[in-house]
Design an enzyme around this catalytic site. Structure first.
Site, mmCIF file in Angstrom:
data_model
loop_
_atom_site.group_PDB
_atom_site.id
_atom_site.type_symbol
_atom_site.label_atom_id
_atom_site.label_comp_id
_atom_site.label_asym_id
_atom_site.label_seq_id
_atom_site.Cartn_x
_atom_site.Cartn_y
_atom_site.Cartn_z
ATOM 1 N N ARG A 176 5.746 21.121 8.718
ATOM 2 C CA ARG A 176 6.602 21.846 9.682
ATOM 3 C C ARG A 176 6.854 23.279 9.228
ATOM 4 O O ARG A 176 6.704 24.232 10.003
ATOM 5 C CB ARG A 176 7.934 21.105 9.836
ATOM 6 C CG ARG A 176 8.989 21.833 10.641
ATOM 7 C CD ARG A 176 10.248 20.988 10.717
ATOM 8 N NE ARG A 176 11.352 21.694 11.332
ATOM 9 C CZ ARG A 176 12.205 22.474 10.673
ATOM 10 N NH1 ARG A 176 12.062 22.662 9.367
ATOM 11 N NH2 ARG A 176 13.196 23.067 11.308
ATOM 12 N N ARG A 214 -8.437 9.054 1.610
ATOM 13 C CA ARG A 214 -9.214 9.366 0.414
ATOM 14 C C ARG A 214 -10.642 9.609 0.910
ATOM 15 O O ARG A 214 -11.121 8.920 1.810
ATOM 16 C CB ARG A 214 -9.094 8.245 -0.594
ATOM 17 C CG ARG A 214 -7.618 8.098 -1.026
ATOM 18 C CD ARG A 214 -7.444 7.481 -2.388
ATOM 19 N NE ARG A 214 -6.226 7.974 -3.023
ATOM 20 C CZ ARG A 214 -5.004 7.425 -2.884
ATOM 21 N NH1 ARG A 214 -4.830 6.392 -2.116
ATOM 22 N NH2 ARG A 214 -3.971 7.940 -3.526
ATOM 23 N N ASP A 257 5.030 10.041 -7.710
ATOM 24 C CA ASP A 257 5.022 9.723 -9.148
ATOM 25 C C ASP A 257 5.504 10.880 -10.039
ATOM 26 O O ASP A 257 5.685 10.681 -11.237
ATOM 27 C CB ASP A 257 3.602 9.350 -9.596
ATOM 28 C CG ASP A 257 3.130 8.065 -8.950
ATOM 29 O OD1 ASP A 257 3.983 7.287 -8.504
ATOM 30 O OD2 ASP A 257 1.907 7.850 -8.902
ATOM 31 N N ARG A 313 21.410 -13.792 -13.242
ATOM 32 C CA ARG A 313 19.969 -13.765 -13.471
ATOM 33 C C ARG A 313 19.535 -12.436 -14.082
ATOM 34 O O ARG A 313 20.211 -11.423 -13.909
ATOM 35 C CB ARG A 313 19.214 -13.933 -12.152
ATOM 36 C CG ARG A 313 19.230 -15.344 -11.644
ATOM 37 C CD ARG A 313 18.598 -15.418 -10.267
ATOM 38 N NE ARG A 313 18.587 -16.803 -9.801
ATOM 39 C CZ ARG A 313 18.641 -17.156 -8.536
ATOM 40 N NH1 ARG A 313 18.716 -16.240 -7.586
ATOM 41 N NH2 ARG A 313 18.625 -18.419 -8.205
ATOM 42 N N GLY A 339 3.803 3.760 -10.108
ATOM 43 C CA GLY A 339 3.559 4.725 -11.186
ATOM 44 C C GLY A 339 2.479 4.186 -12.109
ATOM 45 O O GLY A 339 2.770 3.654 -13.162
ATOM 46 N N GLY A 386 21.271 2.403 -13.891
ATOM 47 C CA GLY A 386 21.983 1.754 -14.987
ATOM 48 C C GLY A 386 21.277 0.493 -15.466
ATOM 49 O O GLY A 386 21.907 -0.541 -15.700
ATOM 50 N N HIS A 423 4.908 -0.726 -1.968
ATOM 51 C CA HIS A 423 4.802 0.421 -1.051
ATOM 52 C C HIS A 423 6.105 0.795 -0.361
ATOM 53 O O HIS A 423 6.179 1.871 0.259
ATOM 54 C CB HIS A 423 3.716 0.147 -0.009
ATOM 55 C CG HIS A 423 2.338 0.329 -0.571
ATOM 56 N ND1 HIS A 423 1.741 -0.617 -1.353
ATOM 57 C CD2 HIS A 423 1.494 1.377 -0.516
ATOM 58 C CE1 HIS A 423 0.551 -0.179 -1.732
ATOM 59 N NE2 HIS A 423 0.381 1.038 -1.251
ATOM 60 N N ARG A 462 7.134 4.225 -1.134
ATOM 61 C CA ARG A 462 6.447 5.379 -0.537
ATOM 62 C C ARG A 462 7.038 5.806 0.804
ATOM 63 O O ARG A 462 6.844 6.934 1.241
ATOM 64 C CB ARG A 462 4.989 5.015 -0.250
ATOM 65 C CG ARG A 462 4.069 5.338 -1.330
ATOM 66 C CD ARG A 462 2.631 5.368 -0.843
ATOM 67 N NE ARG A 462 1.798 5.312 -2.005
ATOM 68 C CZ ARG A 462 1.654 6.311 -2.850
ATOM 69 N NH1 ARG A 462 2.247 7.474 -2.629
ATOM 70 N NH2 ARG A 462 0.909 6.183 -3.908
#
Ligand code: ADP
Length: 360
Positions: free
Chosen positions: A22, A73, A134, A169, A177, A192, A266, A269
């Site tokens: 933009r 890609r 990343d 748990r 990454g 944390g 994902h 992302r």
């Protein structure tokens, strides 16, 4: 003659790419460029998949995740033949300027596209904008998408922490990454977490299993069974593999802690870009197009780099943005991803010291 600008997004998508598109459209139009978008990254260059873009086409773009141009890609672009075809398509469409928004692979592509030897007499200027959740790109404090990804992870960890506490748990949360553990490191502090595992520490699987087990045993001795372990995707052992090794080690020590695995994948992302990503993307888009208008090429617009490498200069349009040679950016990126580099070792050392005192 009116200059013509092409904009493309390439490689892994990142929230905030649309804000950069933009800004490039608005600034380019204002500076008198006619602007086209290229669909599907470098593949769209090779296929001449161009669409005209004006201010009306990017009205809501700043709010939207993903990329309105699509990303891809493109193995063919790694070859000289593929790049020659792409340059011919640009020349045929009288496009003399290109903004490439993408990760370190895409920036390597931008450098190759504007290679003076390959270009010959063709007049073509190319400026890159770093976008990668990343944060694995050299010489930019943040790449577009990192901040939104961090917020998504922290929000997910907060939710997981609630259920971890309800059921006592221990959760292993894996975040994206593969080559760079920045997201795991930064979010372990912000969320944390009790333990963080990342590839740059250079530790063996046995050591990592031992550290997680020791931390859980120590917490148990203090009466606490809930815990949060953040693991970067690039760590050699899978999240499930880690869980089963840790379960075995706990059982052999007679300690009862229930462990669970969540792989965020994902989700990290996607989503609407954060305010910080919108801001950075808009300012980088502005600085990049101004740089093209001023005749610069084969540089990346960087966000707030600490120290400028030789030959780099601050943007005359924005005091937080710098324009850094793509050779230098890619060399610094390689150093950053090299586990033995001073920067990677420094990060690991900081976490060794901070880790034990920053638990939940
Ligand atoms: P990212 O940009 O997210 O790091 P990739 O590494 O997959 O993603 O790169 C995106 C695209 O950039 C590749 O599919 C390819 O078309 C192009 N590219 C990557 N590396 C190079 C290179 N060394 N030379 C030319 N093009 C490249």
């Amino acid at each position: 003659m009116r200059r013509r600008l092409a904009i493309l997004t390439s490689g892994g998508d990142a929230p905030g790419m649309n804000a950069a598109i933009r800004a490039a459209v608005l600034v380019g139009s204002d500076l008198g460029f006619s602007v086209v978008g290229v669909r599907s990254g470098y593949q769209g260059l090779i296929d001449a998949d161009f669409i005209d873009l004006g201010p009306d086409d990017v009205i809501d773009a700043i709010r939207r995740g993903g990329t309105l141009l699509g990303s891809a890609r493109c193995p063919a672009f790694r070859t000289r033949e593929g790049r020659d075809t792409a340059r011919r398509r640009l020349a045929d469409a009288r496009l003399d300027s290109v903004v490439v928004i993408g990760g370190n692979g895409s920036l390597a592509g931008a450098r190759a596209l504007a290679d003076p030897e390959e270009l010959g007499r063709q007049a073509l200027s190319v400026v890159g904008i770093p976008a990668s959740i990343d944060n694995d790109i050299g010489h930019t404090r943040l790449a577009i998408g990192v901040d939104t990804a961090m917020n998504t992870i922290v929000e997910a960890c907060d939710k997981i922490a609630d259920t971890a506490a309800a059921h006592d748990r221990a959760f292993i949360v894996e975040v994206m990454g593969r080559e760079c553990g920045y997201l795991a490191m930064a979010t372990s502090i912000a969320a944390g977490a009790d333990v963080v595992l990342f590839r740059e520490s250079g530790k063996s699987t046995d050591t990592l299993v031992g550290e997680v087990t020791d931390a859980l045993v120590e917490l148990r001795s203090k009466g606490r069974r809930r815990a949060m372990i953040i693991k970067a995707e690039g760590v050699q052992v899978s999240a499930d593999g880690l869980k089963s090794r840790v379960d075995g080690a706990l059982a052999s020590r007679g300690i009862a802690v229930e462990t669970r695995v969540t792989v965020l994948g994902h989700i990290v992302r996607g989503g609407r870009p954060s305010a910080t990503d919108r801001l950075i993307a808009t300012r980088l888009g502005h600085a990049a197009v101004r740089a093209l208008a001023a005749g610069q090429t084969r540089v990346m617009a960087a966000w707030s780099p600490g120290r400028l490498p030789a030959g780099a200069r601050w943007s005359s349009a924005d005091p937080r943005c710098a324009l850094i040679d793509l050779d230098e950016v890619l060399a610094e990126t390689a150093r950053l991803l090299d586990v033995a580099s001073p920067e990677a070792q420094w990060r690991a050392k900081v976490f060794d010291e901070m880790g034990p005192v920053l638990r939940l």
